[in-house]
Design an enzyme around this catalytic site. Structure first.
Site, mmCIF file in Angstrom:
data_model
loop_
_atom_site.group_PDB
_atom_site.id
_atom_site.type_symbol
_atom_site.label_atom_id
_atom_site.label_comp_id
_atom_site.label_asym_id
_atom_site.label_seq_id
_atom_site.Cartn_x
_atom_site.Cartn_y
_atom_site.Cartn_z
ATOM 1 N N GLY A 129 7.470 -6.961 -2.223
ATOM 2 C CA GLY A 129 7.350 -5.981 -1.157
ATOM 3 C C GLY A 129 6.001 -6.088 -0.462
ATOM 4 O O GLY A 129 5.065 -6.713 -0.968
ATOM 5 N N CYS A 130 5.917 -5.456 0.695
ATOM 6 C CA CYS A 130 4.707 -5.598 1.504
ATOM 7 C C CYS A 130 3.517 -4.869 0.881
ATOM 8 O O CYS A 130 2.435 -5.449 0.734
ATOM 9 C CB CYS A 130 4.961 -5.098 2.926
ATOM 10 S SG CYS A 130 5.740 -3.476 3.026
ATOM 11 N N TYR A 131 3.693 -3.610 0.509
ATOM 12 C CA TYR A 131 2.583 -2.886 -0.117
ATOM 13 C C TYR A 131 2.122 -3.595 -1.395
ATOM 14 O O TYR A 131 0.923 -3.831 -1.576
ATOM 15 C CB TYR A 131 2.987 -1.445 -0.443
ATOM 16 C CG TYR A 131 3.096 -0.495 0.724
ATOM 17 C CD1 TYR A 131 2.020 -0.266 1.582
ATOM 18 C CD2 TYR A 131 4.267 0.210 0.962
ATOM 19 C CE1 TYR A 131 2.111 0.630 2.628
ATOM 20 C CE2 TYR A 131 4.374 1.119 2.019
ATOM 21 C CZ TYR A 131 3.293 1.329 2.843
ATOM 22 O OH TYR A 131 3.386 2.228 3.884
ATOM 23 N N SER A 147 -0.113 -6.618 -0.779
ATOM 24 C CA SER A 147 -1.483 -6.326 -0.361
ATOM 25 C C SER A 147 -2.312 -5.776 -1.515
ATOM 26 O O SER A 147 -3.507 -6.037 -1.616
ATOM 27 C CB SER A 147 -1.468 -5.327 0.811
ATOM 28 O OG SER A 147 -1.093 -4.033 0.374
#
Lengths: 348, 348, 348, 348
Positions: free
Chosen positions: D152-154, D157
């Site tokens: 996932g994106c979160y 990061s």
């Protein structure tokens, strides 16, 4: 009708102050001081005021001549600019009331001004006479005082969020981490790369990590509120909106909270007499506070992590600056605290 | 205190209307009608109103029961929805005043409703009783009338710009070309691809070229104002802002204007009694009218081309909808025309 | 591999040029000239280029020393700045090719530079050697020429839209009215009130009505294309987006068009060999051309008004500046015209 | 040339994937699967792709028929949708490679899918075969594997930011607090109030505090990396931009760090072989990573608080979704890891 004067009305906080005061039923704006626009219509300098006021900008010298007719002076100037002016004002008019929206009297120690703002006061006595006042937390400080240091925008959003937690002695705070998001008006009106449209639009950034000037006043006030919290981690961010601040405060705890502890209830009770503080049932959107003097708080206890997370949102130019200044003025003047601060609902 | 009711308060124009009326000193909002939210606090449906009102949403049936206690009803509904409700309202209460913010009574001929809006009125008599009224142009129409068709946002911005030119018989108009830019609130509050953030942000587009529904009311009013202008070229555009309209009107001329002709003076005289119309010396920015009931006009005669170019800016939700509706109400009720319509200055 | 140099790479058009040329398979950027950043990594001046290039900024003097190794120089400078530099470059290297993205060679008469740009050329011979070239309209001009005046952004969007109409002798044009909307990067990278975030965001404005500098090159090129069109009405607007231009061109007609005339077909044929020009079936959104070298045209004949309306959209920094400059370079260098100009699709 | 298929290409992550793969030199997009647009040109469904591809949308049934000619399938579907399709695909073609951009195989335990995503897998064996892979951290997991759960994106990061700190055994982590800001494309392309322009523009909000679904995969991966970190406090925020994520990670420490400890150096060494990870000297702006596959990290040790603060920025649709998926594909296929992932610089 009391006569007030605004020094520094062309910045965003200053404009907001003029806007609010033009509608305030107990006061009259006698003069707007702007040395760089002397003689011009304020509404020619800031077009948005066309039709709202026909006041002209005056000089500081004009003010000094008429200062004995003035009841209260607001200053909305860059840091380091107001302290000399104020020294002069109060020498001429001993009874005058002063509300400084800048940082020049927010700290207690002259050495802190040197450290954080790179200037020192000549008249250190004056520092002590100024009272730092977020009304919901510090109203009592204003008794017998004529001089107010109006708090910064970030500290207002953060201190209002932490105060109820500190007030409950059963909650043992370990550390406080605060991330704040601010609209671009917070960085002032002077053009620069860092506030030009194409650099901001579609972007966002953290800045001044660990060294933002507002840390100094946050730390100072936290120490007054509690012996246990020494400092916070504060990371401000700029996001592409005009106005508003979201502060997301995470408080790690030393003890587990009783599963029954009702955090929202604690907040509601703490602010039960404060009409500008709203405790939200859900995560609020920033636009719910824009163009109001409200602070919306959303406290959340996370059982999984044993942390408290609080969302605190304000309009940086109103509750974070001009609105709070007027709220403070209302207290000084013995007006009802929300006089002139109930604005029409604006959305979207 | 007069009792008014708002039907359709959850759309953007409806919200704006509630906002304005909550501060209007001569009226009281008796009911807010929303069939899909009956029983809920209006401030729970539209969070921004928390603290501003504790009205609950009622049903149309609730309204019919109490209609004899009501002085005036505003309707802010999608087209085709208000005409049946109004028929019923006025059957029960013959004296009631009606202001329809929608399109259902803006045109004169039933066939035009079919052509442009794809519905027909059963009660064609009623159409004639409604007066289309931009106050600055049509105040006189309201004598002896109780029913107002509140104009559309684009037509308001355009007709206010063209009227002074038409009024001067020495200016021989050839053709009128109007390009308008509108904020996204103009397309309503219902979510769709065409108003979703990522599709709008960073983009812009022309739409409904040559066939936008507002053309029908513009054409109809132009014909009343002048025999010489049959129609206009109207090209609306959507731009990524929340509120506001810029209309840029180019008028090609059949005769050359006297080099001395002072267009701005013509406009100033034409609107000398109208406090909401401002004639600007420079090209105005849209944010100068946002959150006001003003229309700022900037007329320019281009010697090089022998064309007149007029910039007309309004807030689509205020002067283009709710503000103008309240201005119309003030006339109907014999209040001062700007009652409740002088808002605090908001910027940025 | 040809060696090229870019003078003025830190502005938005210059950055875009560096971006495109770094990926162009036939050329190598030998030097980036920036007198204010000599010696610095370009990627330190413009952070976005970190990892993309390790070129350092050089001075003009550095360039003069190595000019004989250079095949082509691009200049992206404010007006009035490039003509002296070019004079010197071509004295040293007679064979060098020059593409000027600025305005210094777009006009034919020295007196026009004085009138519109307030400077004059010392070497008037040089003006004649420069060819103004929108490739789709003026490719032929480049035969035997080494010097290109790269067109302005507004003129590119407008001339590409009008050319097919002019080409059809059965369409008798009366007047041309053009309204354009531009993103903020069009006003350059230097910070000012007029491009600061809070002044732009949530607003929009028309500017330079009847006197925008780009009118001079539009008029000049229209005269070459047709004896019948003397000038246009041009009203540019600034809207709150970073990049992109929408030009909405209304052409009033002297004759009625045959009801069968297929305007879209005319446009498709006119540009049948031009891969960057797309004729749209519907009103296009600006984001369809952003970050491409395309121009999307949407022509519409309005029977009701007997006007033609054409929507023309481009990316102001690509087809309106750097992309078109590279397209022109490809022609000069005999590369395939779209070399280096097919970018990845970016959305949203 | 390998043949690949994309299932779910009309969402924002899917579009980005098509964009990247159209330019990838080693692969060919054989089919785009969209059951709701079967037969239509993909470029008619997503206008931005006009001129970039003339592929038509196919149905899943079309895919099943040709699956033996396909080398790799990407799925970019809402959670709960891909697991059944994948079961079928791998039954027909045992050698096929699969990269799932959705959440359906990111967790290890079936019970976690029920808890966080409210669905269960029928084929629990399949869960184990999928490898969760952020290439910079987990490349080794892909040996002998054909199935990738794209993160996932979160989490991407956040995990990239924490990993170097965990790797240093001299740093004793106490607690981890993460605040993230995401662009609106992260919430998908389906229209809703919560992503409509007027609700987002000028606003921002925290959401899903303490219960965002991405917490499940963050926790799971943290446990693998370290026995000491059980969980994090994760507060995501929506801000008014189209794309990009800023994660601000505060790590409170149990020990004081040596004053000489060079945090930036630790990060640089940890990622010395990873071209997509940049360690920044200053707080980076989000637009520095937009439209790239980079992750920029800015680690900061705050002596005052004894906390580490790390800013981590990525483009949510590229490094946070489609770019990372292609990076993972490059590893699976033994291509150079950055093949097809060096994009032109885009700014502003």
């Amino acid at each position: 009708m009391k006569n007030i004067v605004i020094i520094g009305a062309t910045g965003y906080a200053g404009q907001q102050l003029v806007s609010i005061l033009l509608k305030h039923k107990h006061i009259r704006i006698s003069m707007i001081i702007s040395n760089s626009h002397v003689g011009k219509l304020f509404s020619d300098v800031i077009g948005k005021f066309r039709g709202a006021t026909d006041l002209r900008c005056s000089s500081l010298d004009d003010l000094y001549k008429k200062i004995n007719d003035i009841d209260l002076v607001f200053l909305a100037l860059p840091h380091g600019k107001s302290n000399k002016i104020i020294n002069k004002l109060i020498q001429i008019n001993k009874k005058i009331k002063i509300i400084d929206l800048g940082a020049d009297f927010r700290l207690e120690k002259n050495s802190d001004f040197l450290k954080w703002y790179n200037f020192t006061h000549e008249n250190t006595n004056l520092i002590k006479k100024f009272k730092y006042c977020i009304p919901e937390l510090h109203r009592d400080r204003l008794r017998n005082s004529n001089y107010i240091a109006n708090p910064g925008c970030y500290p207002t959003s953060i201190l209002l969020a932490i105060a109820p937690v500190i007030s409950n002695k059963n909650i043992l705070i370990d550390k406080v981490i605060c991330n704040s998001l601010s609209g671009v008006s917070g960085s002032g009106r002077n053009p620069s790369y860092s506030n030009s449209f194409c650099e901001i639009n579609g972007s966002a950034k953290a800045y001044s990590i660990g060294e933002h000037r507002h840390l100094s006043e946050i730390d100072q006030q936290l120490k007054i509120m509690s012996k246990n919290i020494k400092t916070i981690q504060f990371t401000p961010h700029l996001i592409p909106i005009n106005r508003g601040i979201i502060s997301t405060i995470t408080i790690t705890l030393k003890n587990e909270l009783d599963i029954d502890s009702n955090l929202k209830e604690l907040f509601r009770e703490f602010y039960s007499d404060d009409s500008f503080i709203k405790i939200s049932q859900n995560e609020p959107s920033l636009n719910e506070v824009c163009n109001t003097n409200n602070c919306i708080l959303y406290p959340y206890y996370d059982k999984r992590t044993n942390n408290i997370v609080i969302i605190s949102i304000i309009d940086n130019l109103i509750k974070g600056a001009a609105g709070q200044a007027v709220q403070n003025m209302n207290i000084l003047m013995n007006y009802k605290e929300n006089t002139g601060l109930k604005f029409p609902v604006i959305f979207p």
